[in-house]
Design a protein around this motif. Structure first.
Motif, PDB file in Angstrom:
ATOM      1  N   GLN A   1       5.288  18.140 -21.904  1.00 34.89           N
ATOM      2  CA  GLN A   1       5.543  16.897 -21.183  1.00 34.89           C
ATOM      3  C   GLN A   1       4.302  16.490 -20.411  1.00 34.89           C
ATOM      4  O   GLN A   1       3.385  17.290 -20.189  1.00 34.89           O
ATOM      5  CB  GLN A   1       6.716  17.073 -20.214  1.00 34.89           C
ATOM      6  N   VAL A   2       4.281  15.226 -19.970  1.00 33.39           N
ATOM      7  CA  VAL A   2       3.188  14.707 -19.161  1.00 33.39           C
ATOM      8  C   VAL A   2       3.711  13.461 -18.453  1.00 33.39           C
ATOM      9  O   VAL A   2       4.643  12.811 -18.931  1.00 33.39           O
ATOM     10  CB  VAL A   2       1.957  14.371 -20.050  1.00 33.39           C
ATOM     11  N   VAL A   3       3.142  13.141 -17.297  1.00 31.57           N
ATOM     12  CA  VAL A   3       3.549  11.915 -16.622  1.00 31.57           C
ATOM     13  C   VAL A   3       3.171  10.730 -17.502  1.00 31.57           C
ATOM     14  O   VAL A   3       2.134  10.735 -18.176  1.00 31.57           O
ATOM     15  CB  VAL A   3       2.909  11.802 -15.222  1.00 31.57           C
ATOM     16  N   SER A   4       4.020   9.714 -17.528  1.00 31.47           N
ATOM     17  CA  SER A   4       3.830   8.610 -18.468  1.00 31.47           C
ATOM     18  C   SER A   4       2.518   7.867 -18.261  1.00 31.47           C
ATOM     19  O   SER A   4       1.971   7.301 -19.211  1.00 31.47           O
ATOM     20  CB  SER A   4       5.003   7.632 -18.363  1.00 31.47           C
ATOM     21  N   SER A   5       1.982   7.872 -17.045  1.00 30.84           N
ATOM     22  CA  SER A   5       0.713   7.184 -16.794  1.00 30.84           C
ATOM     23  C   SER A   5      -0.462   7.897 -17.448  1.00 30.84           C
ATOM     24  O   SER A   5      -1.555   7.332 -17.543  1.00 30.84           O
ATOM     25  CB  SER A   5       0.474   7.066 -15.285  1.00 30.84           C
ATOM     26  N   GLU A   6      -0.242   9.139 -17.912  1.00 30.33           N
ATOM     27  CA  GLU A   6      -1.328   9.906 -18.533  1.00 30.33           C
ATOM     28  C   GLU A   6      -1.013  10.257 -19.990  1.00 30.33           C
ATOM     29  O   GLU A   6      -1.580  11.198 -20.543  1.00 30.33           O
ATOM     30  CB  GLU A   6      -1.566  11.195 -17.734  1.00 30.33           C
ATOM     31  N   MET A   7      -0.125   9.499 -20.623  1.00 30.28           N
ATOM     32  CA  MET A   7       0.317   9.853 -21.971  1.00 30.28           C
ATOM     33  C   MET A   7      -0.485   9.179 -23.079  1.00 30.28           C
ATOM     34  O   MET A   7      -0.128   9.293 -24.263  1.00 30.28           O
ATOM     35  CB  MET A   7       1.796   9.509 -22.145  1.00 30.28           C
ATOM     36  N   THR A   8      -1.561   8.495 -22.756  1.00 25.11           N
ATOM     37  CA  THR A   8      -2.386   7.851 -23.784  1.00 25.11           C
ATOM     38  C   THR A   8      -2.826   8.872 -24.829  1.00 25.11           C
ATOM     39  O   THR A   8      -3.385   9.919 -24.495  1.00 25.11           O
ATOM     40  CB  THR A   8      -3.622   7.195 -23.156  1.00 25.11           C
ATOM     41  N   GLY A   9      -2.587   8.576 -26.090  1.00 24.78           N
ATOM     42  CA  GLY A   9      -2.964   9.483 -27.175  1.00 24.78           C
ATOM     43  C   GLY A   9      -1.943  10.565 -27.463  1.00 24.78           C
ATOM     44  O   GLY A   9      -2.132  11.374 -28.383  1.00 24.78           O
TER      45      GLY A   9
ATOM     46  N   ASN B   1       2.336  16.167 -32.170  1.00 23.56           N
ATOM     47  CA  ASN B   1       2.239  16.759 -33.510  1.00 23.56           C
ATOM     48  C   ASN B   1       2.367  18.273 -33.472  1.00 23.56           C
ATOM     49  O   ASN B   1       3.053  18.880 -34.297  1.00 23.56           O
ATOM     50  CB  ASN B   1       0.917  16.368 -34.173  1.00 23.56           C
ATOM     51  N   CYS B   2       1.699  18.898 -32.522  1.00 24.15           N
ATOM     52  CA  CYS B   2       1.737  20.354 -32.426  1.00 24.15           C
ATOM     53  C   CYS B   2       3.131  20.834 -32.022  1.00 24.15           C
ATOM     54  O   CYS B   2       3.644  21.815 -32.569  1.00 24.15           O
ATOM     55  CB  CYS B   2       0.690  20.838 -31.417  1.00 24.15           C
ATOM     56  N   ALA B   3       3.751  20.130 -31.087  1.00 22.17           N
ATOM     57  CA  ALA B   3       5.092  20.516 -30.633  1.00 22.17           C
ATOM     58  C   ALA B   3       6.092  20.440 -31.771  1.00 22.17           C
ATOM     59  O   ALA B   3       6.884  21.360 -31.991  1.00 22.17           O
ATOM     60  CB  ALA B   3       5.524  19.613 -29.476  1.00 22.17           C
ATOM     61  N   ARG B   4       6.068  19.346 -32.517  1.00 22.21           N
ATOM     62  CA  ARG B   4       7.015  19.188 -33.627  1.00 22.21           C
ATOM     63  C   ARG B   4       6.733  20.172 -34.763  1.00 22.21           C
ATOM     64  O   ARG B   4       7.655  20.702 -35.379  1.00 22.21           O
ATOM     65  CB  ARG B   4       6.990  17.754 -34.147  1.00 22.21           C
TER      66      ARG B   4
ATOM     67  N   CYS C   1      -1.150  24.489 -28.656  1.00 18.42           N
ATOM     68  CA  CYS C   1      -0.806  23.112 -28.273  1.00 18.42           C
ATOM     69  C   CYS C   1      -1.317  22.808 -26.867  1.00 18.42           C
ATOM     70  O   CYS C   1      -1.404  23.692 -26.016  1.00 18.42           O
ATOM     71  CB  CYS C   1       0.700  22.897 -28.293  1.00 18.42           C
ATOM     72  N   GLN C   2      -1.607  21.538 -26.616  1.00 17.62           N
ATOM     73  CA  GLN C   2      -1.896  21.081 -25.271  1.00 17.62           C
ATOM     74  C   GLN C   2      -0.574  20.880 -24.523  1.00 17.62           C
ATOM     75  O   GLN C   2       0.495  20.822 -25.137  1.00 17.62           O
ATOM     76  CB  GLN C   2      -2.674  19.762 -25.317  1.00 17.62           C
TER      77      GLN C   2
ATOM     78  N   MET D   1      -4.543  21.319 -29.493  1.00 15.96           N
ATOM     79  CA  MET D   1      -5.769  21.546 -28.736  1.00 15.96           C
ATOM     80  C   MET D   1      -6.948  21.455 -29.710  1.00 15.96           C
ATOM     81  O   MET D   1      -6.964  22.181 -30.701  1.00 15.96           O
ATOM     82  CB  MET D   1      -5.744  22.934 -28.081  1.00 15.96           C
ATOM     83  N   PRO D   2      -7.924  20.552 -29.479  1.00 16.52           N
ATOM     84  CA  PRO D   2      -9.052  20.433 -30.413  1.00 16.52           C
ATOM     85  C   PRO D   2      -9.834  21.735 -30.564  1.00 16.52           C
ATOM     86  O   PRO D   2     -10.234  22.102 -31.667  1.00 16.52           O
ATOM     87  CB  PRO D   2      -9.915  19.328 -29.796  1.00 16.52           C
ATOM     88  N   ASN D   3     -10.069  22.441 -29.455  1.00 12.87           N
ATOM     89  CA  ASN D   3     -10.821  23.705 -29.478  1.00 12.87           C
ATOM     90  C   ASN D   3      -9.855  24.862 -29.722  1.00 12.87           C
ATOM     91  O   ASN D   3      -8.997  25.141 -28.893  1.00 12.87           O
ATOM     92  CB  ASN D   3     -11.551  23.921 -28.143  1.00 12.87           C
ATOM     93  N   GLN D   4     -10.004  25.526 -30.855  1.00 10.41           N
ATOM     94  CA  GLN D   4      -9.136  26.645 -31.199  1.00 10.41           C
ATOM     95  C   GLN D   4      -9.978  27.907 -31.396  1.00 10.41           C
ATOM     96  O   GLN D   4     -11.144  27.837 -31.784  1.00 10.41           O
ATOM     97  CB  GLN D   4      -8.369  26.348 -32.502  1.00 10.41           C
ATOM     98  N   ASN D   5      -9.383  29.043 -31.102  1.00  3.94           N
ATOM     99  CA  ASN D   5     -10.073  30.300 -31.380  1.00  3.94           C
ATOM    100  C   ASN D   5      -9.054  31.407 -31.609  1.00  3.94           C
ATOM    101  O   ASN D   5      -7.930  31.373 -31.083  1.00  3.94           O
ATOM    102  CB  ASN D   5     -11.025  30.689 -30.238  1.00  3.94           C
TER     103      ASN D   5
END
Length: 330
Positions: free
Chosen positions: A252-260, A264-267, A284-285, A291-295
């Motif tokens: 989850q994230v506050v709606s004001s910061e949900m851009t983008g 996909n990862c959650a589903r 996942c973020q 998360m773009p950076n994976q290791n």
């Protein structure tokens, strides 16, 4: 306006051009004042050129950016409707708009040989060009469902192409169509999520008419098959959700910061990979995106928004992280 149930023809120049190719009724007389400011009334422009509709006369659709290999490209330089990623074991094919942006519809790569994404591509184009809510129903793979309804009319469609096979008829008469099934459709065409969206919109309109604006109203998004979209907003929080609208995990994230936010990862983690008997190994973020950076231990790599690698295995992440690589990939 009522069109008799026969094939209609319209004179074009000195010849006769077939305009309405199947029997139909147009149940509403459209007037110019019913169109938006940026629209004009166009006769013979809706339901297989049988009925009038309001068409956009100003504003431009997003420009085609130009498709290049290894993407699936069309001769005009736009992206093909089907774009595939990954290997034959974990790879998937996704539906895409003309600019290469992922839209509704996906299949595992081993099952996608007949995938067309015709319905998803058409619906996405209509939503951009007509600036309205479109109710075409697509399957999870982006094909057409047999029964289609939009703008008050219903008809039967060929799943791969969308070509009409029967109808159209007013939505109130959809049970007369050979593709109608009580067990699959029920008493109304709109599904639970879509009905909720319409109900919320009606409540908000009534509030506005009375000079109020309640900020706590939920915001619901639906996918092209009528199921709930990947996220919903309640009390200012955007949650990743499943097809039934239930919250997935703690993403989850506050709606004001949900851009983008795409979830996909959650589903993939909760729904799609387990359906296949597999497990997502990527991180996942908090908002449910990959998360773009994976290791994995001391092995580093970058992934795109669908979780597929965009680099080889590395000893360390690229300078500045994976963001620059991600921004240049679809």
């Amino acid at each position: 306006m009522l069109l008799l149930p026969l094939i209609l023809f319209l004179l074009v120049g000195s010849g006769i051009g077939q305009q309405c190719q199947i029997a139909t009724k147009c149940v509403t007389d459209y007037a110019e004042d019913q169109c938006w400011v940026t629209e004009q009334l166009v006769p013979n422009s809706h339901i297989f050129n049988c009925c009038p509709s309001c068409q956009v006369t100003s504003g431009e659709t997003p420009p085609v950016t130009g498709c290049k290999p290894p993407y699936n490209c069309l001769p005009d330089g736009s992206y093909g409707p089907v774009q595939c990623k990954g290997d034959m074991f974990t790879g998937r094919c996704f539906c895409s708009d003309g600019n290469g942006n992922r839209i509704f519809g996906q299949m595992w790569r081993t099952d996608a040989s007949q995938m067309t994404c015709a319905c998803s591509r058409r619906r996405a184009e209509m939503e951009v060009s007509e600036k309205r809510s479109v109710t075409l129903h697509c399957t999870r793979s982006g094909d057409y469902e047999p029964l289609q309804c939009d703008n008050g009319m219903c008809w039967c469609a060929e799943p791969k192409t969308g070509q009409p096979t029967a109808g159209p008829v007013p939505e109130s008469d959809m049970r007369q169509l050979p593709c109608y099934s009580t067990s699959k459709v029920g008493s109304q065409y709109l599904r639970r999520c879509e009905s909720l969206v319409h109900a919320i919109a009606k409540i908000q309109q009534e509030q506005q008419d009375h000079g109020t604006n309640f900020l706590g109203n939920p915001v619901t998004f639906c996918d092209y098959d009528g199921s709930y979209g990947p996220y919903q907003i309640t009390n200012g929080i955007a949650y990743c959700t499943g097809l039934d609208g239930e919250i997935l995990g703690s993403w989850q994230v506050v709606s004001s910061e949900m851009t983008g936010m795409n979830c996909n990862c959650a589903r993939d983690t909760i729904m799609y990979f387990p359906e296949r008997g597999m497990t997502v190994t990527e991180t996942c973020q908090p908002n449910g995106n990959y998360m773009p950076n994976q290791n994995v231990g001391n092995v580093f790599y970058c992934v795109d928004s669908d979780g597929y690698p965009t680099t080889d295995l590395l000893d360390q992440w690229p300078p500045g992280g994976c963001s620059n690589i991600i921004s240049n990939s679809k």
